[in-house]
Design a protein around this motif. Structure first.
Motif, mmCIF file in Angstrom:
data_model
loop_
_atom_site.group_PDB
_atom_site.id
_atom_site.type_symbol
_atom_site.label_atom_id
_atom_site.label_comp_id
_atom_site.label_asym_id
_atom_site.label_seq_id
_atom_site.Cartn_x
_atom_site.Cartn_y
_atom_site.Cartn_z
ATOM 1 N N ASP A 92 -3.956 3.339 7.674
ATOM 2 C CA ASP A 92 -3.528 4.702 7.540
ATOM 3 C C ASP A 92 -4.427 5.861 7.679
ATOM 4 N N VAL A 93 -3.951 6.779 8.247
ATOM 5 C CA VAL A 93 -4.784 8.182 8.321
ATOM 6 C C VAL A 93 -3.830 9.198 7.973
ATOM 7 N N PHE A 94 -4.344 9.961 7.199
ATOM 8 C CA PHE A 94 -3.806 11.406 6.630
ATOM 9 C C PHE A 94 -4.732 12.372 6.398
ATOM 10 N N TYR A 107 0.971 -1.068 -0.103
ATOM 11 C CA TYR A 107 -0.140 0.015 -0.064
ATOM 12 C C TYR A 107 0.873 1.245 -0.019
ATOM 13 N N LYS A 108 0.723 1.919 -0.929
ATOM 14 C CA LYS A 108 1.521 3.129 -0.898
ATOM 15 C C LYS A 108 0.840 4.445 -1.135
ATOM 16 N N ARG A 109 0.802 5.701 -0.233
ATOM 17 C CA ARG A 109 0.111 6.522 -0.312
ATOM 18 C C ARG A 109 0.913 8.007 -0.344
ATOM 19 N N VAL A 110 0.582 8.807 -0.982
ATOM 20 C CA VAL A 110 1.042 10.189 -0.735
ATOM 21 C C VAL A 110 0.213 11.145 -0.747
ATOM 22 N N CYS A 111 0.381 12.015 0.594
ATOM 23 C CA CYS A 111 -0.487 13.326 0.831
ATOM 24 C C CYS A 111 0.378 14.446 1.011
ATOM 25 N N ARG A 112 0.148 15.406 -0.090
ATOM 26 C CA ARG A 112 0.645 16.674 -0.018
ATOM 27 C C ARG A 112 2.237 16.473 0.001
ATOM 28 N N GLY A 113 2.807 15.322 -0.765
ATOM 29 C CA GLY A 113 4.124 15.102 -0.860
ATOM 30 C C GLY A 113 4.758 14.253 0.274
#
Lengths: 286, 258
Positions: free
Chosen positions: B106-108, B29-35
């Motif tokens: 995950d939480v972002f 699982y890959k996540r990018v939030c605001r870089g």
């Protein structure tokens, strides 16, 4: 063996119905009191003490109350306890001297558990020991220092010392002092610092951070910064925020000068070989 | 973005990207939030990801159970009630679900968090702080950033009350999402100092889905009767807790400054 059997039998033979009733009532009352006290202890201390320690403590309290009941009921047994009292007194004195510190620590531990000035996990300072509370036992409190050292502090010392609990309150304040150059615009510097603080999640909004010029120092205009943070996060914030403030001030061209002394010379320094006399008259040194 | 996805999802929205890549044995699982990137490795064959708004009390790390919404002072007449709309910050939770069980992966958030203190430092509580305007109607919001708090305020007292803050506890903080992210609450004010707040689980709204909350996923023993045979298991259930919060350190800014 036979004599003692006879003696006990004779003791019980001498008992009247009134004595038997009195003994029974006293012992029943003792058992009821012991039950009430130990139940109260279970309710109050079960989440504050280790299960095994609580069990031992409850057993001690239970038997103490029962023995007191037997002692109170003893006149009805028609037994002469004077000899026993003398022997018991001597033993009590010996045990008392021997276990003075143990009892002191035990009582202190019970009061610590009830008063709860510290809890497991708290960041505290007792005397010269500072660290996290690992365990609160009946006789001692275990602290793990920030260097990871195991320290056992007797409860008597914990109870009688000044305890500083750094996380007892939900929030705490920390301060910085930053000196900026006299040529800098202090109002602008304060605004930059406030913006950096506003970006930090754990620099609390309320109580509001305080940033103000505190002193006109020898080399710098001293700005004091006061920030409230959640107690669990204050150290991380304190150790990271100062660098951010410094970097942001420098990025905005605000100078944080070294200690310096400005020397004003009234007249220009003379060229080599020229000597100055008092009054400023120039002479040729040759 | 909100919804249920299988393990081959690739989501791009706003400043967020979520991808699940399958290798021979594991999922990544890959996540990018605001870089800001995050990566998790998952050992699962069949399951799903659930992405929904969660209570905004998890970032940058969980330090409190309380959300404080601050707004311009509102003077409320004695023995009256009003409905108003505020906003609250949204954090986005990614849950992984398989075989009837789920967990928070995950939480972002696209919103920068800010914390505050409600009450004095010794007896008060740290709160997640959010500034909101007062809206008479449902405001337009970005569902990835803000939700709409439908708040009914009731002045139970016989004096005017000035209110500029509402504090809610996470227990029972039920959030719904549809066209917008929504939460309903009630605030009963007894004086300028004391009020009780409660997040409401109002009936289902058409077009809205209940969010899985991040806070109450506690593992407890559950006994179910399967064919009249007791079946013991551990499941995440919503543990009933005290869902109201008693605000006893003031309702306005003036009280906070005192």
């Amino acid at each position: 063996m036979t004599n003692s059997t006879v003696d006990i039998a004779s003791v019980f033979a001498d008992l009247r119905a009134y004595d038997i009733l009195a003994i029974a009532v006293i012992l029943v009352i003792a058992v009821i009191i012991a039950k009430i006290v130990t139940t109260f202890m279970k309710r109050k201390l079960s989440d504050r003490m280790e299960k095994y320690e609580l069990k031992v403590l409850i057993a001690v309290v239970w038997w103490t109350i029962i023995l007191m009941g037997i002692f109170i009921a003893s006149p009805h047994f028609k037994i002469d306890l004077s000899g026993l009292l003398v022997a018991g007194g001597i033993i009590a004195v010996i045990i008392g001297f021997a276990s003075q510190s143990v009892v002191s620590n035990l009582v202190s531990g019970i009061f610590l558990i009830l008063e709860r000035p510290v809890k497991i996990g708290d960041n505290i300072s007792i005397g010269d020991v500072t660290g996290n509370v690992e365990h609160i036992q009946v006789l001692s409190t275990i602290i793990r220092t920030f260097e990871g050292i195991y320290v056992r502090v007797p409860n008597e010392k914990v109870f009688t010392s000044n305890i500083t609990n750094f996380v007892s309150n939900v929030a705490r304040r920390f301060d910085y002092k930053i000196g900026i150059g006299y040529r800098e615009d202090a109002t602008r510097a304060i605004r930059i610092i406030q913006d950096v603080i506003a970006e930090e999640p754990f620099a609390l909004k309320n109580p509001e951070p305080s940033v103000f010029v505190d002193k006109l120092g020898d080399s710098t205009v001293d700005i004091i910064i006061r920030i409230w943070a959640p107690s669990k996060e204050w150290y991380d914030l304190k150790t990271s925020l100062l660098l951010k403030i410094k970097s942001t001030l420098e990025a905005n061209g605000v100078e944080i000068p070294y200690p310096q002394q400005v020397v004003w010379v009234q007249q220009a320094l003379p060229a080599n070989g020229t000597r100055w006399e008092s009054g400023g008259r120039e002479e040729d040194g040759r | 973005m909100y919804g249920t996805y299988d393990y081959s999802c690739h989501i791009r929205e706003d400043e967020v990207s979520v991808d699940v890549e399958r290798s021979s044995r594991y999922l990544t699982y890959k996540r990018v939030c605001r870089g800001e990137p995050a990566e998790r490795t998952i050992a699962s064959d069949n399951g799903s990801l659930i992405i929904n708004p969660v209570e905004p009390l998890n970032l940058p790390k969980e330090v409190t159970r309380y959300l404080e919404v601050h707004f311009n002072p509102l003077f409320v007449e004695p023995e009256t009630s009003r409905q108003l709309y505020l906003t609250f910050p949204v954090e986005i939770g990614v849950f992984i679900r398989a075989k009837g069980d789920y967990d928070l992966l995950d939480v972002f958030s696209l919103v920068k968090p800010k914390y505050s203190l409600y009450g004095p430092p010794d007896y008060g509580c740290v709160t997640r702080w959010h500034e909101s305007a007062i809206h008479p109607d449902i405001p337009d919001t970005d569902p990835l950033r803000e939700g709409v708090l439908d708040l009914t305020i009731v002045n139970e007292g016989r004096t005017w009350i000035e209110v500029s803050r509402a504090v809610f506890v996470n227990a029972g903080m039920t959030i719904r999402y549809g066209d917008y992210v929504a939460m309903s609450a009630r605030m009963e004010m007894f004086s300028n100092i004391v009020a009780e707040t409660r997040v409401l689980s109002t009936p289902d709204k058409p077009g809205f889905t209940w969010s899985l909350p991040a806070y109450s996923a506690k593992k407890v023993s559950v006994v179910e009767m399967v064919n009249q045979i007791p079946f013991y298991s551990t499941k995440k259930v919503f543990v009933p807790e005290k869902t109201g919060f008693l605000m006893e350190f003031g309702l306005g800014d003036r009280d906070a400054d005192d």
